[in-house]
Structure formats: C-alpha cells, structure tokens
Design an enzyme around this catalytic site. Structure first.
Site, PDB file in Angstrom:
ATOM      1  N   THR A 151      40.136  41.031  39.449  1.00  0.00           N
ATOM      2  CA  THR A 151      39.141  40.095  39.993  1.00  0.00           C
ATOM      3  C   THR A 151      38.777  40.525  41.416  1.00  0.00           C
ATOM      4  OG1 THR A 151      38.609  37.742  40.270  1.00  0.00           O
ATOM      5  CG2 THR A 151      40.823  38.409  40.919  1.00  0.00           C
ATOM      6  N   ASN A 152      38.118  39.666  42.169  1.00  0.00           N
ATOM      7  CA  ASN A 152      37.787  39.985  43.563  1.00  0.00           C
ATOM      8  C   ASN A 152      37.925  38.721  44.414  1.00  0.00           C
ATOM      9  OD1 ASN A 152      35.141  38.544  43.679  1.00  0.00           O
ATOM     10  ND2 ASN A 152      34.666  40.007  42.047  1.00  0.00           N
ATOM     11  N   HIS A 153      37.583  38.840  45.689  1.00  0.00           N
ATOM     12  CA  HIS A 153      37.877  37.742  46.634  1.00  0.00           C
ATOM     13  C   HIS A 153      36.799  36.667  46.717  1.00  0.00           C
ATOM     14  CE1 HIS A 153      41.513  39.509  48.161  1.00  0.00           C
ATOM     15  NE2 HIS A 153      40.897  40.666  48.359  1.00  0.00           N
ATOM     16  N   SER A 154      35.808  36.694  45.860  1.00  0.00           N
ATOM     17  CA  SER A 154      34.753  35.677  45.982  1.00  0.00           C
ATOM     18  C   SER A 154      35.327  34.280  45.717  1.00  0.00           C
ATOM     19  CB  SER A 154      33.629  35.971  44.983  1.00  0.00           C
ATOM     20  OG  SER A 154      32.722  34.890  44.972  1.00  0.00           O
ATOM     21  N   ALA A 160      29.973  37.635  42.568  1.00  0.00           N
ATOM     22  CA  ALA A 160      30.520  38.987  42.731  1.00  0.00           C
ATOM     23  C   ALA A 160      31.075  39.400  41.367  1.00  0.00           C
ATOM     24  CB  ALA A 160      31.608  38.985  43.784  1.00  0.00           C
TER      25      ALA A 160
END
Ligand code: PMT
Length: 399
Positions: free
Chosen positions: A208-211, A275
């Site tokens: 995943t990512n930091h959004s 994102a």
C-alpha cells in the site's frame, strides 16, 4: 436565493435586536422559513411575539421546554437548518460559542448544528476591540464561521465607533451571496477518488502507500457544500464520510478501476486524488506465506492506469488528475496532463514539509489544459479543496 431555505436566526441581548425583526421579515418575504431562537437578554429588548408574527413560526426560548416527548428541539433545529445566523451577536454569545459553552437554547443549538454559521456582532466599540472578543472572533473564523462585520456609526452610548450591527439589508445581501456561492455546483455530478489502494499478497500482507484520504475527502466535502451530487470512490482510510456524499469503498487498484469506470459516463467533474498502486503481486496466496530461510521474491505486474483510461473515454467530463512529485514537478505534471488527456492537473511537491501524504495541509500547483497556472501556498486541505473547486467552476463556466 432564499426560496425554501431553512434559516435559524439566533437573537441575543443588544439594542440592535429590533433590527433582527426586520431581517426576519425580509428573509421570510424572500421565501425562507425562519425559526428564531431568543436568549433571555434578547427578550429584554424585543418580545418573542414580534418574531412569531413576522416569521409565522414558533419562537424558541428554553432548551428544557420540550413541547413533545419524542422530540429534542435543539437537535432538531440544528439538523433542520440550511444556515444559522446570529444577529445581533453579543460579546457573550461569541465568547460562549468560541469556547464550546452550551448553557441555553441558542448556545446548545449552535454547538449541535453542522449548518454554515454567520455571526453578525453588535456591541460597544471598546468591547468589540477588546483582545478577548477579537481572539474569539478569530477562533470562530478559523473554524469556518463567517463574520458579518459591524458598521462604524453612532452607537447607543452616544458616540461614534465600530460595533453597530450591519443593516438588515446588508446581512440579507451577505446571506444571498453565500447561498449563491453554495449552489454553484447545484445539479452537477462530481466523482472523486481518494485514499490508497491495497494490493494483496496473502491473507495477512499487502502493498500500500501513505495516502490518508484527507485530500480527496476534503474535495468531496467541499463539492457537496457547493451543492454537487458527489460520489466518492474511497480506498481503505480511517475517515468519516462527509455529509451528503455517496461513498463507495474499494480496496485494490482493480476495484477502483471498476468503480470509477462504472460511475464515469454521466459525471460533470471527475477528480482523481487517490494514490493508486502502480504494481501488484502477480500471484496472491489464500494461505499465509510461511517464513523461509533466505530471500523472498515477489513478482509484480503493472496495474491498469485508471486515469489514462478515463482520459481516453472522456466526453463531457472535466477531468482532473493529481500528481505526487519530488522534483521537476511542473515538467512531470505537465507531461501527465498531456499523456492522460486531462483538463487539469494538481501537482503536490511531496518533498515539502506539510505537503502531500498524511498531512492536514498541502501546497499545490494547478495547471490546466488551457494554459492557466496557479500556485496555492501551504494551507489546510479543506482550503486547497475549496480553491481548486472554484478554479474548476471558473473553467467550466458556471461561475
Ligand atoms: O490522501 P492524503 O494523505 O491526503 O494525500 C494526498 C495525496 C498526496 C495522495 C494526493 O494529493 C495526490 O497527490 N494523489 C495522487 C498521488 C499519485 O498517485 O500520483 P501519481 O503521480 O502516481 O499518479 C498520477 C495520477 O494518476 C493520479 O491522479 C492517480 O490517481 C492516477 N493513477 C495512478 C496510477 C494508476 N494505476 N491509476 C491512476 O489513475
């Protein structure tokens, strides 16, 4: 502007309370339903009967005087309001509201409402200039209340100064403008994507990512406040759904692709602030992957570029992409604008403190296909969202 609008008018104890009767009358004649709450102080200057006569509505005086066992009046009024006006607003109600004090019908209803709030102060010039009053007004303004400035004029004390309640005509015009601004996207459909995607590896692991979704949710909330019908396609986030927004939860890039495409064809404005993962594991596992000695290699494949596909299928939609960049931000942003056939791109320089992923603030550059370039300096994501929507509104010509 006022047809079928529901306005709660809070009247507090000042000599200008009589002007609130004229304001009630003007709003009622213009088509609004006005429900008046009077404080004890206000009743020293004007009688409830005056407001009842001009508004043709009951006047509310006491939090505990419930007329029906199945209704809680201050909550019902708070939820009922399209707009909440306090005129005249004394130093006392301004201080109470700024500090979250709820000890009468007006202050409890004010704390309970989610409607836009308009405060029209009226008091002696020295009281108005007092640091405490100014600090309270600043607090309220920062929380989104709109302050209708008092006039400079002859005060009841017999001298001239700033503190006279704005004239009913001026308050009426201020509210008319506000309602007009709030309906700029009335009848328009807006589709927004927000948050990250999660790409499954096995039942316990994912990429995943930091959004956090804050930017996209701020856009959805701002669009709904402008009267749009908003659909929010959301990746997994820890945020409440904004009021009047239809939210559809998705997890992976593929699910977001399907949801965006399914809702795309009849939209007026589409904003892609999510994102989205560019890669996902080629193989996913139904059982937990066990630890093995040595390295683990996970092969990744490209996800589908949702925005590019939206660009290909674009008809009437005004299509806006976001770009998270760390260097040569305008060059890379412009390249995405062209490559994905967008109408505008919002570039955030995620190397700046306070901008991009997870923060409550952002700083962005907006570049449109028509060549407009605009920088919005570091501010809250809510303020960025409002400004971006106003640029888009100008571009699509509904201003
Ligand atoms: O959610 P927050 O914590 O508030 O953070 C906000 C944000 C930084 C996530 C947001 O402001 C932002 O910049 N979103 C886009 C981030 C991004 O993925 O940028 P990108 O340059 O990788 O992608 C460009 C555009 O293509 C984006 O509109 C993206 O949604 C879209 N895209 C990307 C990949 C893909 N497979 N499909 C897409 O549609």
């Amino acid at each position: 502007m006022f047809d079928q609008k529901r306005i709660v008018l809070g009247v507090t104890g000042g000599i200008a309370a009589y002007k609130a009767v004229a304001l009630t009358s003007k709003l009622t004649q213009a088509g609004a339903t006005v429900k008046v709450i009077m404080t004890n102080g206000a009743q020293q200057f004007v009688t409830p009967l005056s407001f009842q006569a001009v508004s043709k509505q009951p006047v509310y005086l006491d939090t505990f005087k419930e007329v029906s066992a199945s209704h809680i009046q201050h909550i019902e009024l708070a939820d009922w309001a399209d707009a909440f006006v306090v005129a005249p607003a004394t130093a006392n109600i301004i201080g109470k509201y700024a500090n979250g004090i709820a000890d009468d019908m007006l202050s409890t209803t004010l704390l309970a409402t989610e409607a836009p709030i308009y405060i029209a102060p009226a008091m002696n010039v020295h009281m108005y200039q007092h640091q405490a009053v100014q600090a309270n007004l600043k607090t309220l303004s920062e929380r989104g209340c709109q302050i209708i400035e008092p006039d400079v004029g002859y005060l009841a004390e017999g001298y001239v100064g700033k503190g006279r309640l704005a004239e009913p005509e001026a308050i009426f015009n201020y509210l008319a403008d506000a309602f007009k601004r709030r309906s700029l996207l009335q009848g328009k459909k807006v589709l927004i994507s927000a948050g990250p995607t999660k790409e499954k590896i096995d039942p316990v692991r994912f990429f995943t990512n930091h959004s956090s979704g804050k930017m996209g949710y701020a856009l959805a909330e701002a669009a709904a406040k402008l009267g749009a019908m908003v659909t929010l396609i959301s990746g997994p986030v820890q945020l409440d759904t904004p009021k009047d927004v239809k939210r559809i939860d998705v997890t992976s890039a593929e699910e977001m692709y399907q949801a965006m495409l399914a809702h795309y064809h009849d939209q007026d404005i589409v904003i892609k602030s999510a994102a989205v993962a560019d890669y996902r594991p080629v193989k996913t596992y139904d059982q937990k992957l066990k630890k093995q000695p040595g390295m683990l290699q996970i092969e990744l494949e490209r996800t589908r570029d949702i925005l590019k596909e939206l660009g290909k299928q674009k008809e009437q939609q005004y299509l806006v992409g976001f770009a998270a960049e760390t260097d040569q931000i305008k060059e890379y942003g412009k390249a995405k604008l062209i490559e994905k056939n967008l109408d505008a791109i919002v570039i955030n320089d995620i190397s700046l403190p306070g901008a991009g992923f997870g923060t409550d603030t952002n700083e962005v550059h907006l570049i449109t296909k028509t060549g407009m370039e605009e920088k919005i300096a570091l501010t809250s994501k809510q303020a960025i969202a409002e400004q971006l929507l106003h640029f888009i509104i100008k571009e699509i010509g509904v201003d």
